[in-house]
Design a protein around this motif. Structure first.
Motif, PDB file in Angstrom:
ATOM      1  N   SER A  37       0.828  -1.209   0.000  1.00 15.43           N
ATOM      2  CA  SER A  37       0.000   0.000   0.000  1.00 15.43           C
ATOM      3  C   SER A  37       0.860   1.255   0.000  1.00 15.43           C
ATOM      4  O   SER A  37       0.574   2.218  -0.711  1.00 15.43           O
ATOM      5  CB  SER A  37      -0.924   0.004   1.223  1.00 15.43           C
ATOM      6  OG  SER A  37      -1.796  -1.097   1.189  1.00 15.43           O
ATOM      7  N   LEU A  40       2.412   1.571  -3.450  1.00 12.78           N
ATOM      8  CA  LEU A  40       1.397   2.027  -4.404  1.00 12.78           C
ATOM      9  C   LEU A  40       1.058   3.499  -4.180  1.00 12.78           C
ATOM     10  O   LEU A  40       0.882   4.260  -5.147  1.00 12.78           O
ATOM     11  CB  LEU A  40       0.132   1.164  -4.280  1.00 12.78           C
ATOM     12  CG  LEU A  40       0.235  -0.261  -4.835  1.00 12.78           C
ATOM     13  CD1 LEU A  40      -1.055  -1.021  -4.559  1.00 12.78           C
ATOM     14  CD2 LEU A  40       0.523  -0.230  -6.337  1.00 12.78           C
ATOM     15  N   PHE A  41       0.961   3.874  -2.890  1.00 11.68           N
ATOM     16  CA  PHE A  41       0.675   5.273  -2.585  1.00 11.68           C
ATOM     17  C   PHE A  41       1.791   6.175  -3.111  1.00 11.68           C
ATOM     18  O   PHE A  41       1.539   7.231  -3.697  1.00 11.68           O
ATOM     19  CB  PHE A  41       0.511   5.463  -1.069  1.00 11.68           C
ATOM     20  CG  PHE A  41       0.348   6.895  -0.655  1.00 11.68           C
ATOM     21  CD1 PHE A  41      -0.871   7.548  -0.840  1.00 11.68           C
ATOM     22  CD2 PHE A  41       1.411   7.611  -0.105  1.00 11.68           C
ATOM     23  CE1 PHE A  41      -1.033   8.878  -0.468  1.00 11.68           C
ATOM     24  CE2 PHE A  41       1.258   8.937   0.266  1.00 11.68           C
ATOM     25  CZ  PHE A  41       0.038   9.568   0.084  1.00 11.68           C
ATOM     26  N   VAL A  43       3.881   5.462  -5.555  1.00 10.87           N
ATOM     27  CA  VAL A  43       3.832   5.445  -7.025  1.00 10.87           C
ATOM     28  C   VAL A  43       2.740   6.383  -7.534  1.00 10.87           C
ATOM     29  O   VAL A  43       2.949   7.162  -8.466  1.00 10.87           O
ATOM     30  CB  VAL A  43       3.615   4.014  -7.545  1.00 10.87           C
ATOM     31  CG1 VAL A  43       3.316   4.021  -9.051  1.00 10.87           C
ATOM     32  CG2 VAL A  43       4.838   3.154  -7.270  1.00 10.87           C
ATOM     33  N   LEU A  44       1.554   6.297  -6.900  1.00  9.06           N
ATOM     34  CA  LEU A  44       0.452   7.163  -7.312  1.00  9.06           C
ATOM     35  C   LEU A  44       0.775   8.631  -7.052  1.00  9.06           C
ATOM     36  O   LEU A  44       0.479   9.508  -7.879  1.00  9.06           O
ATOM     37  CB  LEU A  44      -0.825   6.762  -6.570  1.00  9.06           C
ATOM     38  CG  LEU A  44      -1.429   5.405  -6.963  1.00  9.06           C
ATOM     39  CD1 LEU A  44      -2.618   5.075  -6.050  1.00  9.06           C
ATOM     40  CD2 LEU A  44      -1.893   5.427  -8.421  1.00  9.06           C
ATOM     41  N   LEU A  45       1.379   8.887  -5.887  1.00  8.36           N
ATOM     42  CA  LEU A  45       1.756  10.268  -5.564  1.00  8.36           C
ATOM     43  C   LEU A  45       2.799  10.787  -6.544  1.00  8.36           C
ATOM     44  O   LEU A  45       2.702  11.924  -7.024  1.00  8.36           O
ATOM     45  CB  LEU A  45       2.295  10.334  -4.134  1.00  8.36           C
ATOM     46  CG  LEU A  45       2.747  11.723  -3.643  1.00  8.36           C
ATOM     47  CD1 LEU A  45       1.566  12.689  -3.630  1.00  8.36           C
ATOM     48  CD2 LEU A  45       3.383  11.625  -2.262  1.00  8.36           C
ATOM     49  N   GLU A  46       3.799   9.941  -6.844  1.00  8.86           N
ATOM     50  CA  GLU A  46       4.837  10.339  -7.801  1.00  8.86           C
ATOM     51  C   GLU A  46       4.231  10.579  -9.178  1.00  8.86           C
ATOM     52  O   GLU A  46       4.560  11.551  -9.866  1.00  8.86           O
ATOM     53  CB  GLU A  46       5.907   9.241  -7.888  1.00  8.86           C
ATOM     54  CG  GLU A  46       7.055   9.544  -8.832  1.00  8.86           C
ATOM     55  CD  GLU A  46       7.956  10.655  -8.329  1.00  8.86           C
ATOM     56  OE1 GLU A  46       8.738  11.182  -9.139  1.00  8.86           O
ATOM     57  OE2 GLU A  46       7.882  10.988  -7.128  1.00  8.86           O
ATOM     58  N   GLY A  47       3.317   9.680  -9.586  1.00  7.86           N
ATOM     59  CA  GLY A  47       2.657   9.851 -10.878  1.00  7.86           C
ATOM     60  C   GLY A  47       1.813  11.113 -10.925  1.00  7.86           C
ATOM     61  O   GLY A  47       1.802  11.827 -11.934  1.00  7.86           O
ATOM     62  N   LEU A  48       1.089  11.375  -9.802  1.00  5.68           N
ATOM     63  CA  LEU A  48       0.260  12.569  -9.756  1.00  5.68           C
ATOM     64  C   LEU A  48       1.115  13.825  -9.828  1.00  5.68           C
ATOM     65  O   LEU A  48       0.800  14.770 -10.569  1.00  5.68           O
ATOM     66  CB  LEU A  48      -0.564  12.578  -8.460  1.00  5.68           C
ATOM     67  CG  LEU A  48      -1.456  13.809  -8.228  1.00  5.68           C
ATOM     68  CD1 LEU A  48      -2.484  13.939  -9.347  1.00  5.68           C
ATOM     69  CD2 LEU A  48      -2.138  13.727  -6.865  1.00  5.68           C
ATOM     70  N   CYS A  49       2.229  13.833  -9.063  1.00  2.60           N
ATOM     71  CA  CYS A  49       3.125  14.994  -9.099  1.00  2.60           C
ATOM     72  C   CYS A  49       3.726  15.172 -10.485  1.00  2.60           C
ATOM     73  O   CYS A  49       3.859  16.304 -10.976  1.00  2.60           O
ATOM     74  CB  CYS A  49       4.239  14.833  -8.066  1.00  2.60           C
ATOM     75  SG  CYS A  49       3.666  14.931  -6.353  1.00  2.60           S
ATOM     76  N   CYS A  51       2.359  14.247 -13.307  1.00  2.00           N
ATOM     77  CA  CYS A  51       1.310  14.774 -14.179  1.00  2.00           C
ATOM     78  C   CYS A  51       1.072  16.258 -13.939  1.00  2.00           C
ATOM     79  O   CYS A  51       0.883  17.025 -14.891  1.00  2.00           O
ATOM     80  CB  CYS A  51       0.005  13.992 -13.947  1.00  2.00           C
ATOM     81  SG  CYS A  51       0.040  12.288 -14.538  1.00  2.00           S
TER      82      CYS A  51
END
Length: 417
Positions: A37, A40-41, A43-49, A51
């Motif tokens: 988790s 994944l968090f 990865v998602l945070l890095e991806g969001l930043c 973007c």
């Protein structure tokens, strides 16, 4: 016979061991789930930043290439030109302005068709290294050259992104209309590569071909592209921030290697013929105007920092071509490469500098433009033809001032009488 004691049942002990094993397994599963988790968090945070950063970079108000700026407009013959009368105080960075005169040249003054009395006019053709991306109007090497001698008047006819073909075509259209004493045709190695292109930075561009040994301009009128296509073409750098795209690009390059470029080998026979025709035509124009043509090779951090490199073959060919035609060729590369590393590095704008345009780093900073101007001035005044003209202009101006002084004195005496 003695009776045997019945064995104690082991079921509770087994159950207890299984319970502990299940607890450990559950704890391990929870730990793995928490770890996954967290990953994944992240990865998602890095991806969001990532973007958000790319979205910020792609935002229309955040420019990335000079050609996409509102200081540039479409031109049916040249592809693009600077917008006449454009002026913005904080264009490249805070306090770094850009001003275009009514003729479309980067200058704070206007130019008459004839050379002003007592002045020695120099026209400078070139790309962004001549135009002066990233520095103020007064800091370009063209303007510094004018400041070096009060007799000089310098016309900066450079334009961002131009190939040598566009520089030639612009001079033939606009520069040849102005009387002048010297035409400095300044170029870098990449200007020769751009001659092979029919578009650059979201704009179409003309290119030259030979027909019956005469130059002909192809791809004109230059196709006008939509603003959306220009925007998409001008935004490749921010999209590379997506690591997925970078990975796919890397894999694609390994599967399909890019073709080996022969650019570093110098001009092909066809390119040499086109360049030869360009120089021939320029020389003919200068002869009609009693002007001197000078080809100037400018150093760049990418191509000329160390000895050799992609520019060597092109410079050698240009030097030989100029010698054959009797054209003055000025090459700063040897002097540039002999400079101390700290001084060489100090001539350029580096990444991380406060600049509003992503492609400005790599161009000359104030110190770089000053070095070019000082080196060019020293070469210019050492050319006998230039020195003779300068002496004539100075002599004419002194004579004119003396006549004016005598007339003033005589008028004063007459008034007194």
């Amino acid at each position: 016979m003695g009776t045997t004691q019945p064995r104690q049942p082991m079921v509770p002990a087994i159950r207890s061991a299984r319970s502990r094993t299940e607890q450990l397994a559950n704890m391990f599963k929870k730990l793995c789930l928490a770890t996954v988790s967290c990953v994944l968090f992240f990865v998602l945070l890095e991806g969001l930043c990532s973007c958000l950063m790319v979205a910020y970079e792609l935002w229309p108000s955040h420019q990335h290439r000079t050609l996409s700026a509102h200081s540039v407009q479409y031109d049916s013959q040249l592809g693009w030109v600077s917008v006449p009368n454009f002026s913005e105080k904080n264009y490249y960075a805070p306090g770094v302005s850009l001003r275009i005169n009514s003729q479309g040249f980067r200058s704070n003054q206007e130019f008459t068709q004839t050379v002003p009395e007592g002045k020695f006019r120099i026209i400078c053709s070139g790309d962004s290294f001549t135009f002066g991306d990233g520095v103020d109007n007064d800091s370009t090497w063209c303007q510094r050259l004018e400041s070096a001698d009060p007799r000089f008047q310098v016309v900066n006819m450079g334009e961002t992104g131009y190939g040598a073909d566009q520089m030639y075509l612009r001079y033939m259209r606009e520069g040849s209309r102005l009387d002048h004493d010297v035409h400095v045709f300044a170029f870098i190695a990449d200007d020769m590569r751009r001659m092979q292109l029919s578009d650059l930075g979201g704009y179409g561009k003309p290119f030259l071909k030979l027909h019956n040994r005469e130059l002909a301009t192809e791809n004109v009128p230059v196709p006008q592209r939509s603003s959306l296509l220009r925007w998409m073409a001008l935004k490749p750098n921010p999209l590379r921030e997506f690591k997925s795209l970078a990975l796919l690009s890397s894999v694609a390059e390994k599967l399909v290697p890019p073709p080996v470029s022969a650019f570093s080998n110098g001009p092909t026979e066809g390119q040499a013929q086109i360049l030869d025709a360009m120089f021939k035509n320029l020389q003919a124009i200068e002869k009609e105007k009693n002007s001197l043509l000078i080809l100037l090779y400018l150093p760049t951090r990418v191509a000329d920092y160390e000895a050799g490199g992609v520019s060597m073959a092109w410079r050698t060919w240009t030097r030989n071509e100029c010698a054959k035609r009797g054209i003055v060729f000025v090459d700063f590369i040897d002097d540039f490469q002999k400079l101390p590393v700290t001084m060489k590095d100090g001539l350029f704008i580096w990444p991380g500098s406060i600049q509003y345009f992503a492609e400005v780093p790599g161009h000359y900073d104030d110190q770089g433009h000053d070095w070019i101007a000082r080196e060019l001035y020293a070469r210019l005044i050492s050319i006998p033809e230039v020195a003779t003209k300068l002496d004539q202009r100075l002599g004419n101006q002194v004579a004119k001032d003396e006549v004016g002084s005598r007339v003033g004195i005589e008028n004063g005496h007459a008034a007194a009488n």
